[in-house]
Design a protein around this motif. Structure first.
Motif, PDB file in Angstrom:
ATOM      1  N   GLU A 189       6.860   0.221  37.697  1.00 15.93           N
ATOM      2  CA  GLU A 189       5.496   0.694  37.536  1.00 15.93           C
ATOM      3  C   GLU A 189       4.552  -0.473  37.271  1.00 15.93           C
ATOM      4  N   MET A 190       5.007  -1.452  36.482  1.00 17.42           N
ATOM      5  CA  MET A 190       4.146  -2.597  36.187  1.00 17.42           C
ATOM      6  C   MET A 190       3.742  -3.338  37.451  1.00 17.42           C
ATOM      7  N   ILE A 191       4.669  -3.499  38.390  1.00 23.17           N
ATOM      8  CA  ILE A 191       4.324  -4.243  39.605  1.00 23.17           C
ATOM      9  C   ILE A 191       3.397  -3.421  40.489  1.00 23.17           C
ATOM     10  N   VAL A 192       3.560  -2.078  40.481  1.00 21.37           N
ATOM     11  CA  VAL A 192       2.650  -1.211  41.231  1.00 21.37           C
ATOM     12  C   VAL A 192       1.241  -1.301  40.642  1.00 21.37           C
ATOM     13  N   ARG A 193       1.163  -1.207  39.294  1.00 22.97           N
ATOM     14  CA  ARG A 193      -0.148  -1.309  38.635  1.00 22.97           C
ATOM     15  C   ARG A 193      -0.779  -2.678  38.879  1.00 22.97           C
ATOM     16  N   ALA A 194       0.048  -3.719  38.905  1.00 22.83           N
ATOM     17  CA  ALA A 194      -0.466  -5.072  39.122  1.00 22.83           C
ATOM     18  C   ALA A 194      -1.157  -5.181  40.482  1.00 22.83           C
ATOM     19  N   ARG A 195      -0.562  -4.569  41.490  1.00 26.37           N
ATOM     20  CA  ARG A 195      -1.172  -4.603  42.828  1.00 26.37           C
ATOM     21  C   ARG A 195      -2.472  -3.794  42.848  1.00 26.37           C
ATOM     22  N   GLN A 196      -2.486  -2.681  42.116  1.00 29.45           N
ATOM     23  CA  GLN A 196      -3.704  -1.871  42.037  1.00 29.45           C
ATOM     24  C   GLN A 196      -4.848  -2.649  41.403  1.00 29.45           C
ATOM     25  N   LEU A 197      -4.504  -3.483  40.411  1.00 32.17           N
ATOM     26  CA  LEU A 197      -5.512  -4.252  39.684  1.00 32.17           C
ATOM     27  C   LEU A 197      -5.805  -5.600  40.342  1.00 32.17           C
ATOM     28  N   ASN A 198      -5.184  -5.821  41.524  1.00 34.65           N
ATOM     29  CA  ASN A 198      -5.419  -7.048  42.303  1.00 34.65           C
ATOM     30  C   ASN A 198      -4.975  -8.324  41.597  1.00 34.65           C
ATOM     31  N   TYR A 199      -3.931  -8.220  40.781  1.00 34.94           N
ATOM     32  CA  TYR A 199      -3.345  -9.427  40.203  1.00 34.94           C
ATOM     33  C   TYR A 199      -2.543 -10.150  41.279  1.00 34.94           C
ATOM     34  N   THR A 200      -2.546 -11.473  41.216  1.00 34.49           N
ATOM     35  CA  THR A 200      -1.817 -12.262  42.214  1.00 34.49           C
ATOM     36  C   THR A 200      -0.344 -12.344  41.831  1.00 34.49           C
ATOM     37  N   ILE A 201       0.528 -12.199  42.826  1.00 36.08           N
ATOM     38  CA  ILE A 201       1.970 -12.145  42.573  1.00 36.08           C
ATOM     39  C   ILE A 201       2.684 -13.139  43.480  1.00 36.08           C
ATOM     40  N   GLY A 202       3.401 -14.066  42.867  1.00 35.51           N
ATOM     41  CA  GLY A 202       4.243 -14.994  43.611  1.00 35.51           C
ATOM     42  C   GLY A 202       5.688 -14.525  43.565  1.00 35.51           C
ATOM     43  N   GLU A 203       6.500 -14.974  44.511  1.00 30.90           N
ATOM     44  CA  GLU A 203       7.900 -14.559  44.563  1.00 30.90           C
ATOM     45  C   GLU A 203       8.812 -15.770  44.686  1.00 30.90           C
ATOM     46  N   VAL A 204       9.958 -15.679  44.008  1.00 30.33           N
ATOM     47  CA  VAL A 204      10.968 -16.733  44.041  1.00 30.33           C
ATOM     48  C   VAL A 204      12.294 -16.097  44.440  1.00 30.33           C
ATOM     49  N   PRO A 205      12.971 -16.612  45.486  1.00 31.16           N
ATOM     50  CA  PRO A 205      14.274 -16.057  45.854  1.00 31.16           C
ATOM     51  C   PRO A 205      15.339 -16.461  44.838  1.00 31.16           C
ATOM     52  N   ILE A 206      16.052 -15.486  44.299  1.00 32.22           N
ATOM     53  CA  ILE A 206      17.115 -15.762  43.342  1.00 32.22           C
ATOM     54  C   ILE A 206      18.331 -14.922  43.687  1.00 32.22           C
ATOM     55  N   SER A 207      19.466 -15.286  43.103  1.00 35.18           N
ATOM     56  CA  SER A 207      20.692 -14.517  43.282  1.00 35.18           C
ATOM     57  C   SER A 207      20.887 -13.598  42.090  1.00 35.18           C
ATOM     58  N   PHE A 208      21.308 -12.379  42.356  1.00 30.84           N
ATOM     59  CA  PHE A 208      21.594 -11.404  41.319  1.00 30.84           C
ATOM     60  C   PHE A 208      23.110 -11.245  41.203  1.00 30.84           C
ATOM     61  N   VAL A 209      23.606 -11.205  39.981  1.00 28.05           N
ATOM     62  CA  VAL A 209      25.032 -11.030  39.738  1.00 28.05           C
ATOM     63  C   VAL A 209      25.227  -9.831  38.840  1.00 28.05           C
ATOM     64  N   ASP A 210      26.229  -8.997  39.128  1.00 28.88           N
ATOM     65  CA  ASP A 210      26.502  -7.851  38.269  1.00 28.88           C
ATOM     66  C   ASP A 210      26.910  -8.344  36.895  1.00 28.88           C
ATOM     67  N   ARG A 211      26.754  -7.486  35.872  1.00 22.32           N
ATOM     68  CA  ARG A 211      26.958  -7.887  34.487  1.00 22.32           C
ATOM     69  C   ARG A 211      28.315  -8.531  34.290  1.00 22.32           C
ATOM     70  N   VAL A 212      28.384  -9.533  33.389  1.00 20.41           N
ATOM     71  CA  VAL A 212      29.608 -10.294  33.154  1.00 20.41           C
ATOM     72  C   VAL A 212      30.555  -9.534  32.251  1.00 20.41           C
ATOM     73  N   TYR A 213      30.059  -9.063  31.100  1.00 24.45           N
ATOM     74  CA  TYR A 213      30.865  -8.318  30.154  1.00 24.45           C
ATOM     75  C   TYR A 213      30.268  -6.936  29.937  1.00 24.45           C
ATOM     76  N   GLY A 214      31.109  -5.973  29.604  1.00 25.08           N
ATOM     77  CA  GLY A 214      30.630  -4.649  29.235  1.00 25.08           C
ATOM     78  C   GLY A 214      30.309  -3.801  30.442  1.00 25.08           C
ATOM     79  N   GLU A 215      29.814  -2.595  30.165  1.00 24.65           N
ATOM     80  CA  GLU A 215      29.484  -1.651  31.203  1.00 24.65           C
ATOM     81  C   GLU A 215      27.977  -1.498  31.324  1.00 24.65           C
ATOM     82  N   SER A 216      27.545  -0.979  32.465  1.00 24.20           N
ATOM     83  CA  SER A 216      26.116  -0.753  32.664  1.00 24.20           C
ATOM     84  C   SER A 216      25.581   0.186  31.594  1.00 24.20           C
ATOM     85  N   LYS A 217      24.358  -0.099  31.133  1.00 26.34           N
ATOM     86  CA  LYS A 217      23.739   0.735  30.097  1.00 26.34           C
ATOM     87  C   LYS A 217      23.137   2.009  30.673  1.00 26.34           C
TER      88      LYS A 217
END
Length: 237
Positions: A189-217
């Motif tokens: 929702e924050m990113i949707v609202r940011a676009r509505q309010l014309n805030y500038t948004i930059g993007e950085v490509p990153i890698s996502f890894v599933d959690r190391v320990y424990g289970e998903s919350k």
């Protein structure tokens, strides 16, 4: 022979206000936790290493929601190890939701930039200096990690995974005032609202890894709530 001093200060963006350029930026990491006893020491160590090697002024605000596994005890030990100026423990008595955790953490943040991320190592802190460089290059209000651009990748990542983001503090404060979601849909929702309010948004490509320990919350009910929140968000924006 007269000595020569070389300044390593990066050039100021053309749109950067004079007052901001004259002080060192500080980055406050908001780190909500729930049952992250195993992950927390590692994510904090990686954050400290990344910030220290890059010469970045920082603080890490840990918002623990009454974890029954002893996460708060671990956080207290980390506060002693790294110092209360770098590790700021601001716990709550029970699990109250991701959105309210960010609101709570914001009240205690002293940085002029805010970084929000998960404690489960799904986002590696090594990308943070790149976020900061990106923000300065384009003077963006927000910088978001994405797996859909450039060299970004995904390892064990699914719908439930959250996104690392960097915000100007005043921008995040304004977005929080506008947002109505309190759970995992809060970040979207924050990113949707940011676009509505014309805030500038930059993007950085990153890698996502599933959690190391424990289970998903996220349990089944929370996934249903997440999807309902998305439907409500898109129906009202």
């Amino acid at each position: 022979m007269a000595s020569v001093e070389v300044s390593c200060t990066p050039p100021r963006s053309r749109r950067e206000p004079e007052g901001r350029a004259q002080r060192q930026d500080k980055y406050s990491v908001l780190l909500p936790t729930y049952n992250e006893r195993e992950n927390l020491p590692l994510i904090v160590w990686l954050l400290v290493k990344s910030f220290s090697e890059s010469g970045i002024n920082y603080e890490i605000i840990i918002i623990d929601d009454g974890s029954p596994d002893g996460t708060r005890d671990v956080a207290e030990q980390l506060e002693k190890i790294y110092g209360s100026d770098k590790i700021v423990l601001r716990p709550r008595e029970k699990k109250l939701g991701l959105g309210t955790a960010y609101i709570h953490g914001m009240k205690h943040a002293t940085g002029n930039y805010i970084i929000i991320m998960d404690a489960d190592l799904s986002h590696h802190p090594k990308f943070i200096p790149e976020f900061i460089r990106k923000q300065k290059e384009g003077n963006f209000d927000i910088v978001s990690g994405t797996r859909y651009k450039g060299n970004g990748g995904v390892y064990g990542w699914d719908l439930k995974r959250k996104i690392i983001r960097l915000y100007r503090k005043e921008v995040l404060q304004k977005l929080i005032e506008k947002c109505v979601s309190k759970g995992y849909v809060f970040q979207m929702e924050m990113i949707v609202r940011a676009r509505q309010l014309n805030y500038t948004i930059g993007e950085v490509p990153i890698s996502f890894v599933d959690r190391v320990y424990g289970e998903s919350k996220l349990g089944g009910n929370e996934i249903v709530s997440f999807l309902k929140g998305l439907l409500t968000l898109f129906a009202t924006t």
